[in-house]
Design an enzyme around this catalytic site. Structure first.
Site, PDB file in Angstrom:
ATOM      1  N   ARG A 216       0.851  -1.184   0.000  1.00  0.00           N
ATOM      2  CA  ARG A 216       0.000   0.000   0.000  1.00  0.00           C
ATOM      3  C   ARG A 216       0.896   1.246   0.000  1.00  0.00           C
ATOM      4  NH1 ARG A 216      -3.351  -2.981  -1.487  1.00  0.00           N
ATOM      5  NH2 ARG A 216      -5.339  -3.533  -0.496  1.00  0.00           N
TER       6      ARG A 216
ATOM      7  N   HIS B  49      -1.154  -0.204  -9.679  1.00  0.00           N
ATOM      8  CA  HIS B  49      -1.838  -1.111  -8.732  1.00  0.00           C
ATOM      9  C   HIS B  49      -2.361  -2.365  -9.458  1.00  0.00           C
ATOM     10  CE1 HIS B  49      -3.978  -1.226  -4.596  1.00  0.00           C
ATOM     11  NE2 HIS B  49      -3.797  -2.474  -5.053  1.00  0.00           N
TER      12      HIS B  49
HETATM   13  P1  NAP Z   1      -0.858 -11.757   5.079  1.00  0.00           P
HETATM   14  O1  NAP Z   1      -0.847 -13.181   4.674  1.00  0.00           O
HETATM   15  O2  NAP Z   1      -1.738 -11.325   6.196  1.00  0.00           O
HETATM   16  O3  NAP Z   1       0.641 -11.359   5.437  1.00  0.00           O
HETATM   17  C1  NAP Z   1       0.987 -10.165   6.051  1.00  0.00           C
HETATM   18  C2  NAP Z   1       2.353 -10.328   6.677  1.00  0.00           C
HETATM   19  O4  NAP Z   1       2.752  -9.087   7.267  1.00  0.00           O
HETATM   20  C3  NAP Z   1       2.382 -11.387   7.799  1.00  0.00           C
HETATM   21  O5  NAP Z   1       3.546 -12.150   7.678  1.00  0.00           O
HETATM   22  C4  NAP Z   1       2.437 -10.543   9.069  1.00  0.00           C
HETATM   23  O6  NAP Z   1       3.128 -11.157  10.135  1.00  0.00           O
HETATM   24  C5  NAP Z   1       3.223  -9.352   8.584  1.00  0.00           C
HETATM   25  N1  NAP Z   1       3.001  -8.173   9.433  1.00  0.00           N
HETATM   26  C6  NAP Z   1       1.830  -7.525   9.661  1.00  0.00           C
HETATM   27  N2  NAP Z   1       2.023  -6.490  10.495  1.00  0.00           N
HETATM   28  C7  NAP Z   1       3.339  -6.496  10.810  1.00  0.00           C
HETATM   29  C8  NAP Z   1       4.142  -5.691  11.634  1.00  0.00           C
HETATM   30  N3  NAP Z   1       3.643  -4.651  12.316  1.00  0.00           N
HETATM   31  N4  NAP Z   1       5.465  -5.995  11.728  1.00  0.00           N
HETATM   32  C9  NAP Z   1       5.981  -7.057  11.067  1.00  0.00           C
HETATM   33  N5  NAP Z   1       5.267  -7.862  10.240  1.00  0.00           N
HETATM   34  C10 NAP Z   1       3.958  -7.580  10.131  1.00  0.00           C
HETATM   35  O7  NAP Z   1      -1.200 -10.801   3.842  1.00  0.00           O
HETATM   36  P2  NAP Z   1      -0.991 -11.100   2.297  1.00  0.00           P
HETATM   37  O8  NAP Z   1      -2.144 -11.874   1.769  1.00  0.00           O
HETATM   38  O9  NAP Z   1       0.384 -11.636   2.073  1.00  0.00           O
HETATM   39  O10 NAP Z   1      -1.112  -9.615   1.692  1.00  0.00           O
HETATM   40  C11 NAP Z   1      -0.239  -8.590   2.090  1.00  0.00           C
HETATM   41  C12 NAP Z   1      -0.711  -7.240   1.557  1.00  0.00           C
HETATM   42  O11 NAP Z   1      -0.454  -7.155   0.161  1.00  0.00           O
HETATM   43  C13 NAP Z   1      -2.220  -6.979   1.654  1.00  0.00           C
HETATM   44  O12 NAP Z   1      -2.579  -6.516   2.935  1.00  0.00           O
HETATM   45  C14 NAP Z   1      -2.435  -5.920   0.587  1.00  0.00           C
HETATM   46  O13 NAP Z   1      -2.335  -4.631   1.154  1.00  0.00           O
HETATM   47  C15 NAP Z   1      -1.273  -6.133  -0.379  1.00  0.00           C
HETATM   48  N6  NAP Z   1      -1.740  -6.567  -1.715  1.00  0.00           N
HETATM   49  C16 NAP Z   1      -1.440  -5.788  -2.797  1.00  0.00           C
HETATM   50  C17 NAP Z   1      -1.815  -6.191  -4.063  1.00  0.00           C
HETATM   51  C18 NAP Z   1      -1.476  -5.390  -5.282  1.00  0.00           C
HETATM   52  O14 NAP Z   1      -1.982  -5.686  -6.352  1.00  0.00           O
HETATM   53  N7  NAP Z   1      -0.626  -4.385  -5.171  1.00  0.00           N
HETATM   54  C19 NAP Z   1      -2.526  -7.386  -4.224  1.00  0.00           C
HETATM   55  C20 NAP Z   1      -2.808  -8.150  -3.114  1.00  0.00           C
HETATM   56  C21 NAP Z   1      -2.417  -7.727  -1.850  1.00  0.00           C
HETATM   57  P3  NAP Z   1       2.432 -12.340  11.018  1.00  0.00           P
HETATM   58  O15 NAP Z   1       2.012 -13.397  10.055  1.00  0.00           O
HETATM   59  O16 NAP Z   1       3.523 -12.789  11.916  1.00  0.00           O
HETATM   60  O17 NAP Z   1       1.268 -11.737  11.722  1.00  0.00           O
HETATM   61  C1  GLV Z   2      -4.975  -5.443  -3.947  1.00  0.00           C
HETATM   62  O1  GLV Z   2      -4.397  -4.433  -3.676  1.00  0.00           O
HETATM   63  C2  GLV Z   2      -5.424  -6.363  -2.978  1.00  0.00           C
HETATM   64  O2  GLV Z   2      -5.460  -6.016  -1.783  1.00  0.00           O
HETATM   65  O3  GLV Z   2      -5.783  -7.497  -3.379  1.00  0.00           O
END
Ligand code: NAP
Ligand code: GLV
Length: 311
Positions: free
Chosen positions: A226, A274
């Site tokens: 983000r 994005h």
């Molecule tokens: P996820 O599985 O919830 O993983 C998030 C990771 O961040 C976890 O390993 C978590 O640690 C860690 N984390 C959270 N808060 C933290 C902190 N304060 N300090 C250290 N580590 C922290 O999420 P995901 O599915 O991988 O997605 C991640 C993000 O990608 C989404 O929230 C979204 O904003 C972004 N995204 C972007 C796109 C795009 O097209 N640009 C698409 C999809 C997603 P723990 O597991 O130990 O809690």
């Molecule tokens: C895209 O940004 C998503 O959160 O899937």
């Protein structure tokens, strides 16, 4: 009934058709259908609902986010917190994010931005750096579902991979760092820093001058999470000083990136709008239809937002 609130009347219609096809018996309607009554809505599929809209639906059993992130839903102060909020998941979301991260790392390694500029000026520019992927470590800040999906792709290219998260992870072929106490050690080995953190109070502005100074000199930076994670003037200053050699940015605050932003023409910044991980509609509809089917059979919903963690 599942109510779809996505941009564009045709898109909403397509979602409804796909969902009904995948789960016959599930009635899906666009949020602006003239005959829709608020009390009929038991499920919602949405990206960024207008503030107050979710709270106006009295019989909601679950909210499905069109994306893996849910900050665009939870920023509505009145969103109904008692209703389970399901983050988009499924194999294709990880596949696409892994592809993007691999592409971004290679863009930085193989001077992709320089060549794009040179091509636009019809300039034959010979530029080959010293490093190969085998010489570099990619540090994934936020080694969650999407970060883990990127690991085998990066390893396949020869990169070493480290990940940082709140809790320690067991991800094959990735060194795991956890919590504040291990952040500096993680940063010190990240020749390319990739941000994949969720947007929370703790992670807002985390990529700032202090953090960037802890990277090895000349590190690359990729943001596919983000825009709010990055203090943009600090990143630009770090690029201008050479502490950061270049960046690939997919997300911004605000979006779309304003036309007069100097980032558009920065010679060391590659911009994408994005698009890092947009799974096909069919894959996402399958995920939602399967989740509803399992839930209605008495099972639990997958990939739930945790209000205590904030993601
Ligand atoms: P996820 O599985 O919830 O993983 C998030 C990771 O961040 C976890 O390993 C978590 O640690 C860690 N984390 C959270 N808060 C933290 C902190 N304060 N300090 C250290 N580590 C922290 O999420 P995901 O599915 O991988 O997605 C991640 C993000 O990608 C989404 O929230 C979204 O904003 C972004 N995204 C972007 C796109 C795009 O097209 N640009 C698409 C999809 C997603 P723990 O597991 O130990 O809690
Ligand atoms: C895209 O940004 C998503 O959160 O899937």
């Amino acid at each position: 009934m599942l109510v779809v609130k996505a941009d564009g009347a045709k898109t909403r219609q397509k979602w409804c058709e796909l969902l009904s096809e995948m789960r016959p018996g599930l009635v899906a309607k666009p949020f602006d259908a003239p005959d829709l009554r608020a009390e009929e809505a038991t499920y919602v599929l949405t990206w960024e609902p207008d503030p107050g809209w979710l709270a106006s639906l009295p019989n909601l059993r679950a909210i499905f986010s069109l994306g893996a992130g849910v900050d665009h839903i939870t920023r509505d102060p009145s969103w109904p917190r008692a209703v389970p909020l399901v983050r988009m998941g499924g194999e294709e979301v990880g596949q696409r994010m892994g592809e993007y991260i691999a592409w971004a790392c290679l863009t930085l390694l193989r001077n992709g931005r320089d060549f794009a500029v040179a091509q636009s000026e019809k300039r034959w520019t010979y530029k080959v750096g010293d490093d190969t992927a085998r010489d570099l470590t990619v540090g994934i800040m936020g080694l969650g579902a999407l970060g883990a999906a990127a690991v085998p792709m990066l390893r396949g290219l020869g990169y070493r991979v480290a990940g940082w998260s709140r809790s320690r992870k067991e991800v094959e072929e990735a060194e795991s760092f956890a919590g504040e106490a291990e952040l500096d050690a993680f940063l010190a080995r990240s020749n390319v820093l990739v941000c994949l953190l969720p947007a929370t109070v703790e992670t807002a502005g985390i990529v700032n001058a202090g953090l960037l100074a802890k990277l090895p000199p000349g590190a690359g930076f990729v943001n596919a999470a983000r825009g709010a994670h990055v203090v943009m003037p600090d990143l630009v200053a770090a690029i201008e000083s050479g502490q950061v050699s270049g960046a690939v940015l997919d997300v911004f605050d605000p979006e779309p990136l304003p036309v007069d932003s100097p980032l558009w023409s920065h010679p060391k910044i590659t911009i994408t709008p994005h698009v890092a991980s947009v799974a096909r509609r069919r894959a996402r509809a399958r995920y939602v239809a399967d989740a509803i089917e399992a839930f209605e059979a008495g099972g639990t919903l997958p990939n739930l937002y945790d209000p205590v963690r904030g993601y």
